[in-house]
Design an enzyme around this catalytic site. Structure first.
Site, short mmCIF file in Angstrom:
data_model
loop_
_atom_site.label_atom_id
_atom_site.label_comp_id
_atom_site.label_asym_id
_atom_site.label_seq_id
_atom_site.Cartn_x
_atom_site.Cartn_y
_atom_site.Cartn_z
N GLN A 113 0.81 -1.06 -0.11
CA GLN A 113 -0.14 0.03 -0.05
C GLN A 113 0.74 1.18 0.10
O GLN A 113 0.52 2.50 -0.07
CB GLN A 113 -0.95 0.06 1.21
CG GLN A 113 -1.78 -1.10 1.38
CD GLN A 113 -2.52 -1.32 2.68
OE1 GLN A 113 -3.60 -0.59 2.92
NE2 GLN A 113 -1.98 -1.98 3.55
N ASN A 114 2.14 1.02 0.19
CA ASN A 114 2.98 2.16 0.10
C ASN A 114 3.52 2.72 -1.13
O ASN A 114 3.43 1.93 -2.05
CB ASN A 114 4.30 1.59 1.16
CG ASN A 114 4.21 1.08 2.41
OD1 ASN A 114 3.12 1.65 3.08
ND2 ASN A 114 5.06 0.10 2.97
N HIS A 128 -1.30 1.30 -4.34
CA HIS A 128 -1.72 2.69 -4.04
C HIS A 128 -0.93 3.58 -4.95
O HIS A 128 -0.77 5.05 -4.55
CB HIS A 128 -1.70 3.04 -2.49
CG HIS A 128 -2.97 2.36 -1.65
ND1 HIS A 128 -2.89 2.48 -0.45
CD2 HIS A 128 -3.93 1.73 -2.17
CE1 HIS A 128 -3.94 1.91 0.11
NE2 HIS A 128 -4.82 1.24 -1.14
N CYS A 152 -1.09 20.30 -22.33
CA CYS A 152 -2.83 20.46 -22.83
C CYS A 152 -3.21 21.44 -21.88
O CYS A 152 -4.37 21.71 -21.67
CB CYS A 152 -3.31 19.01 -22.49
SG CYS A 152 -3.62 18.42 -20.77
N1 APR Z 1 6.56 -2.88 12.68
C1 APR Z 1 5.49 -3.37 12.43
N2 APR Z 1 4.26 -2.75 12.43
C2 APR Z 1 4.58 -1.32 12.77
C3 APR Z 1 5.76 -0.61 12.79
C4 APR Z 1 6.94 -1.42 12.86
N3 APR Z 1 8.10 -0.77 13.03
N4 APR Z 1 5.54 0.64 13.00
C5 APR Z 1 4.14 0.87 12.81
N5 APR Z 1 3.55 -0.35 12.72
C6 APR Z 1 2.08 -0.61 12.40
C7 APR Z 1 1.20 0.21 13.40
O1 APR Z 1 0.76 -0.34 14.35
C8 APR Z 1 0.11 0.42 12.44
O2 APR Z 1 -1.00 -0.70 12.71
O3 APR Z 1 1.90 0.02 11.18
C9 APR Z 1 0.69 0.24 10.97
C10 APR Z 1 0.53 1.45 10.08
O4 APR Z 1 -0.94 1.68 9.84
P1 APR Z 1 -1.35 2.99 9.16
O5 APR Z 1 -0.45 4.02 9.72
O6 APR Z 1 -2.66 2.84 9.22
O7 APR Z 1 -0.94 2.93 7.62
P2 APR Z 1 -1.56 1.77 6.43
O8 APR Z 1 -2.15 0.68 7.17
O9 APR Z 1 -0.49 1.46 5.53
O10 APR Z 1 -2.51 2.62 5.73
C11 APR Z 1 -3.25 2.05 4.59
O11 APR Z 1 -4.30 4.22 4.30
O12 APR Z 1 -4.07 6.67 4.57
C12 APR Z 1 -4.16 5.63 3.51
O13 APR Z 1 -3.20 5.30 1.33
C13 APR Z 1 -2.92 5.62 2.69
O14 APR Z 1 -1.54 3.45 1.95
C14 APR Z 1 -2.34 3.93 3.07
C15 APR Z 1 -3.43 3.29 3.83
#
Ligand code: APR
Length: 248
Positions: A100-101, A118, A149
């Site tokens: 998703q990154n 994404h 354009c």
């Molecule tokens: N190791 C493992 N997990 C981790 C770490 C780590 N070092 N640091 C943080 N986390 C976990 C957090 O506990 C959290 O559950 O990573 C997760 C990050 O969650 P979000 O910030 O919600 O990110 P994500 O799940 O990728 O969001 C999905 O939402 O905003 C949109 O498009 C954006 O791609 C993104 C999507």
């Protein structure tokens, strides 16, 4: 932390392993996540920045916000978790990263098969004619640019309310139904449709392991929840798998 024997056996016999990742896998590279207390959505409003209407209302503001994020991305390095995911390719016939990154760190760590659900902050296109603008110079220009354009040039990321790339979705859902093991790494499992992937894998018999320092809506249904930083867990999984496969 010690990967379970069940996980190691599943991996040793796996044909296809999926690694589904979210912002947490890049946290140890210094890139902010979204929903943690000091995350991006705590500081900025996704409604004002990460959607088409916001961009059309104020293209310069949204463009500058993404330039600041791109700056952080280009200064970041893949961390031990990204590298371990890439090393899995040496031990398992087929490994596909579904992320998703938008930071491109899986590619830089050496993962050869990455699906960007994404999009990518390293690419741009014209919002009107969709012409691509992938020249790296666009990653540093501070003024929002216009296409020949007349349309504004925007980052090639999926904004709230937008559809995910069709081909990426079709391939990801197909792979989820075929996977022997799926790792869900560093995602809060809150944003659909991406968050459905681990559940598709579960329904089709995959062994699902969640690596997340917190619990999520997936935790209760995953076969294993490893509540440790991905940069610690994943290298240990690779090390133990090498030993099981007699390659250490
Ligand atoms: N190791 C493992 N997990 C981790 C770490 C780590 N070092 N640091 C943080 N986390 C976990 C957090 O506990 C959290 O559950 O990573 C997760 C990050 O969650 P979000 O910030 O919600 O990110 P994500 O799940 O990728 O969001 C999905 O939402 O905003 C949109 O498009 C954006 O791609 C993104 C999507």
């Amino acid at each position: 932390m010690q990967p379970s024997n069940t996980l190691l056996q599943r991996l040793a016999n796996a044909r296809l392993v999926l690694v589904f990742t979210g912002a947490g896998v890049s946290a140890e590279s210094g890139i902010a996540t979204f929903r943690s207390p000091d995350g991006l959505w705590a500081k900025f409003s996704p409604q004002e920045l990460a959607n088409v209407d916001a961009f059309l209302r104020n293209p310069q503001l949204v463009w500058e916000w993404y330039q600041a994020r791109r700056q952080a991305i280009t200064e970041a390095e893949p961390n031990a978790g990204h590298v371990a995911i890439a090393k899995l390719q040496e031990l398992i016939p087929k490994v596909v990263v579904i992320t998703q990154n938008i930071d491109g760190l899986h590619h830089r760590a050496g993962s050869g098969d990455v699906i960007e659900l994404h999009g990518s902050a390293l690419r741009n296109f014209c919002i009107r004619c969709r012409r691509r603008y992938d020249d790296p110079k666009f990653l540093t220009l501070q003024e929002v640019q216009q296409c020949q354009c007349g349309g504004f040039i925007r980052p090639d990321v999926v904004w709230f309310g937008e559809m995910l790339p069709t081909e990426a979705v079709e391939r990801s859902w197909r792979l989820a139904a075929e996977a022997n093991v799926l790792f869900s790494v560093g995602t809060s499992s809150q944003v659909w449709p991406a968050a459905e992937l681990p559940f598709v894998a579960l329904e089709h018999g995959a062994y699902v392991v969640e690596i997340n320092t917190e619990t999520t809506p997936l935790t209760a249904q995953a076969h294993e929840h490893l509540p440790f930083p991905s940069g610690n867990v994943l290298p240990e999984v690779v090390r133990m798998l090498r030993r099981v496969k007699g390659e250490e």
